[in-house]
Design an enzyme around this catalytic site. Structure first.
Site, PDB file in Angstrom:
ATOM      1  N   GLU A  66       0.847  -1.203   0.000  1.00 56.68           N
ATOM      2  CA  GLU A  66       0.000   0.000   0.000  1.00 56.68           C
ATOM      3  C   GLU A  66       0.879   1.249   0.000  1.00 56.68           C
ATOM      4  O   GLU A  66       2.020   1.204   0.469  1.00 56.68           O
ATOM      5  CB  GLU A  66      -0.842   0.023   1.285  1.00 56.68           C
ATOM      6  CG  GLU A  66      -2.272  -0.458   1.122  1.00 56.68           C
ATOM      7  CD  GLU A  66      -3.190   0.580   0.491  1.00 56.68           C
ATOM      8  OE1 GLU A  66      -2.720   1.469  -0.238  1.00 56.68           O
ATOM      9  OE2 GLU A  66      -4.403   0.493   0.735  1.00 56.68           O
ATOM     10  N   ASP A  67       0.327   2.359  -0.460  1.00 54.30           N
ATOM     11  CA  ASP A  67       1.071   3.619  -0.379  1.00 54.30           C
ATOM     12  C   ASP A  67       0.981   4.211   1.033  1.00 54.30           C
ATOM     13  O   ASP A  67       1.981   4.602   1.623  1.00 54.30           O
ATOM     14  CB  ASP A  67       0.580   4.629  -1.436  1.00 54.30           C
ATOM     15  CG  ASP A  67      -0.933   4.876  -1.408  1.00 54.30           C
ATOM     16  OD1 ASP A  67      -1.657   4.232  -0.603  1.00 54.30           O
ATOM     17  OD2 ASP A  67      -1.403   5.712  -2.195  1.00 54.30           O
ATOM     18  N   ASP A  96      -4.122   5.455   6.427  1.00 48.83           N
ATOM     19  CA  ASP A  96      -4.551   6.678   7.101  1.00 48.83           C
ATOM     20  C   ASP A  96      -5.611   6.305   8.137  1.00 48.83           C
ATOM     21  O   ASP A  96      -5.283   5.939   9.266  1.00 48.83           O
ATOM     22  CB  ASP A  96      -5.064   7.626   6.015  1.00 48.83           C
ATOM     23  CG  ASP A  96      -5.396   9.020   6.516  1.00 48.83           C
ATOM     24  OD1 ASP A  96      -4.925   9.379   7.598  1.00 48.83           O
ATOM     25  OD2 ASP A  96      -6.128   9.749   5.818  1.00 48.83           O
ATOM     26  N   PHE A 108      -1.119  16.169   4.907  1.00 43.92           N
ATOM     27  CA  PHE A 108      -1.406  15.489   3.650  1.00 43.92           C
ATOM     28  C   PHE A 108      -0.127  15.479   2.826  1.00 43.92           C
ATOM     29  O   PHE A 108       0.434  16.524   2.522  1.00 43.92           O
ATOM     30  CB  PHE A 108      -2.523  16.212   2.897  1.00 43.92           C
ATOM     31  CG  PHE A 108      -3.061  15.389   1.763  1.00 43.92           C
ATOM     32  CD1 PHE A 108      -4.043  14.435   1.996  1.00 43.92           C
ATOM     33  CD2 PHE A 108      -2.575  15.554   0.474  1.00 43.92           C
ATOM     34  CE1 PHE A 108      -4.536  13.659   0.956  1.00 43.92           C
ATOM     35  CE2 PHE A 108      -3.069  14.774  -0.565  1.00 43.92           C
ATOM     36  CZ  PHE A 108      -4.049  13.823  -0.320  1.00 43.92           C
ATOM     37  N   ARG A 139       2.416  12.456  -8.183  1.00 46.09           N
ATOM     38  CA  ARG A 139       2.866  11.068  -7.966  1.00 46.09           C
ATOM     39  C   ARG A 139       4.315  10.886  -8.409  1.00 46.09           C
ATOM     40  O   ARG A 139       5.012  10.002  -7.914  1.00 46.09           O
ATOM     41  CB  ARG A 139       1.997  10.087  -8.770  1.00 46.09           C
ATOM     42  CG  ARG A 139       0.546  10.002  -8.324  1.00 46.09           C
ATOM     43  CD  ARG A 139      -0.094   8.796  -9.007  1.00 46.09           C
ATOM     44  NE  ARG A 139      -1.547   8.827  -8.992  1.00 46.09           N
ATOM     45  CZ  ARG A 139      -2.306   8.356  -7.992  1.00 46.09           C
ATOM     46  NH1 ARG A 139      -1.748   7.858  -6.925  1.00 46.09           N
ATOM     47  NH2 ARG A 139      -3.622   8.384  -8.084  1.00 46.09           N
TER      48      ARG A 139
HETATM   49  P1  IMP Z   1      -7.616   5.320   4.503  1.00 45.64           P
HETATM   50  O1  IMP Z   1      -8.730   4.434   4.016  1.00 45.64           O
HETATM   51  O2  IMP Z   1      -8.116   6.499   5.264  1.00 45.64           O
HETATM   52  O3  IMP Z   1      -6.551   4.542   5.277  1.00 45.64           O
HETATM   53  O4  IMP Z   1      -6.932   5.981   3.251  1.00 45.64           O
HETATM   54  C1  IMP Z   1      -6.389   5.263   2.251  1.00 45.64           C
HETATM   55  C2  IMP Z   1      -6.208   6.083   0.996  1.00 45.64           C
HETATM   56  O5  IMP Z   1      -6.406   7.509   1.160  1.00 45.64           O
HETATM   57  C3  IMP Z   1      -4.777   5.930   0.536  1.00 45.64           C
HETATM   58  O6  IMP Z   1      -4.594   4.754  -0.225  1.00 45.64           O
HETATM   59  C4  IMP Z   1      -4.572   7.213  -0.244  1.00 45.64           C
HETATM   60  O7  IMP Z   1      -5.032   7.044  -1.564  1.00 45.64           O
HETATM   61  C5  IMP Z   1      -5.435   8.243   0.441  1.00 45.64           C
HETATM   62  N1  IMP Z   1      -4.647   9.103   1.378  1.00 45.64           N
HETATM   63  C6  IMP Z   1      -4.754   9.167   2.710  1.00 45.64           C
HETATM   64  N2  IMP Z   1      -3.890  10.062   3.237  1.00 45.64           N
HETATM   65  C7  IMP Z   1      -3.197  10.568   2.182  1.00 45.64           C
HETATM   66  C8  IMP Z   1      -2.131  11.530   2.070  1.00 45.64           C
HETATM   67  O8  IMP Z   1      -1.608  12.111   3.039  1.00 45.64           O
HETATM   68  N3  IMP Z   1      -1.683  11.775   0.817  1.00 45.64           N
HETATM   69  C9  IMP Z   1      -2.188  11.154  -0.292  1.00 45.64           C
HETATM   70  N4  IMP Z   1      -3.177  10.248  -0.233  1.00 45.64           N
HETATM   71  C10 IMP Z   1      -3.682   9.949   1.004  1.00 45.64           C
END
Ligand code: IMP
Length: 202
Positions: free
Chosen positions: A114-115, A118, A168, A181
């Site tokens: 995963e990238d 959050d 962010f 990206r």
């Molecule tokens: P989560 O479901 O809240 O854990 O978020 C997952 C997705 O939100 C990631 O795969 C990213 O695509 C996006 N995301 C969350 N925080 C960031 C950030 O700081 N920068 C860029 N994308 C983010």
């Protein structure tokens, strides 16, 4: 977002660099060694001894996965899955598969790449999807962990960098409105970029 902004030069839109290309490269090398060591020493559970299957979650994980797999000294295959998360207009309860895996993961050892984790909602849904397909084992490797915003507890075995604040971040696969990206570092966007985009999207 205006076209002029996009052609101006991406780096001018960054407030500060959080993680340099050199720091990323060094960390990826260590992660690769850890992963190889673990799967040589008991993490692999596939009853047929097939290679590790690395699954990248599109699109953010691409640069990380490309570097990581070359740091893992093990036989491995890789595949990709694309999901729409709630950020794209759906509610936190919803994660839809946009592109599914090419092959079955039944009784395979799967490493999800995963990238960023959050709130944890996206990964939680992906893990449920995967477990329903009865793999031999599932582990998760994320480039970035942002634990301050966590809503769902998710098991993450390998973390590149933990960001202790609620910022962010963009770069090295991470986007804002599909841009940034391709930055070689991970950084924080200037505030006015968000503001401008918000006004433009009204
Ligand atoms: P989560 O479901 O809240 O854990 O978020 C997952 C997705 O939100 C990631 O795969 C990213 O695509 C996006 N995301 C969350 N925080 C960031 C950030 O700081 N920068 C860029 N994308 C983010």
């Amino acid at each position: 977002m205006s076209i002029i902004m996009a052609v101006k030069g991406l780096k001018e839109e960054i407030e500060r660099v959080l993680i340099t290309p050199e720091e990323i490269a060094a960390r990826v090398r260590v992660l690769g060694q850890e992963i190889a060591r673990d799967y040589r020493n008991g993490a692999a559970k596939d009853p047929y001894g097939r290679p590790l299957l690395v699954v990248g979650i599109l699109k953010g994980a691409i640069p990380f996965l490309a570097d990581l797999i070359r740091a893992v000294d093990l036989p491995l295959e890789y595949d990709f899955m694309s999901v729409s998360s709630y950020r794209n207009g759906t509610s936190p309860g919803e994660v839809r598969i946009i592109k599914d895996l090419d092959r079955s993961i039944s009784q395979r050892d799967v490493l999800i790449v995963e990238d960023i984790v959050d709130t944890g909602n996206t990964l939680d849904h992906i893990l449920r999807l995967f477990r329903a397909r009865a793999p031999a084992s599932v582990r998760v490797c994320t480039l970035i962990d942002k634990p301050v915003r966590r809503e769902v507890e998710v098991p993450v075995h390998y973390v590149g960098f933990t960001i202790p604040e609620n910022v962010f971040v963009v770069g090295y696969g991470l986007d804002y409105a599909e841009l940034y990206r391709n930055l070689p570092f991970i950084g924080v966007l200037k505030r006015e970029i968000y503001e401008e985009a918000r006004v433009a999207n009204r």
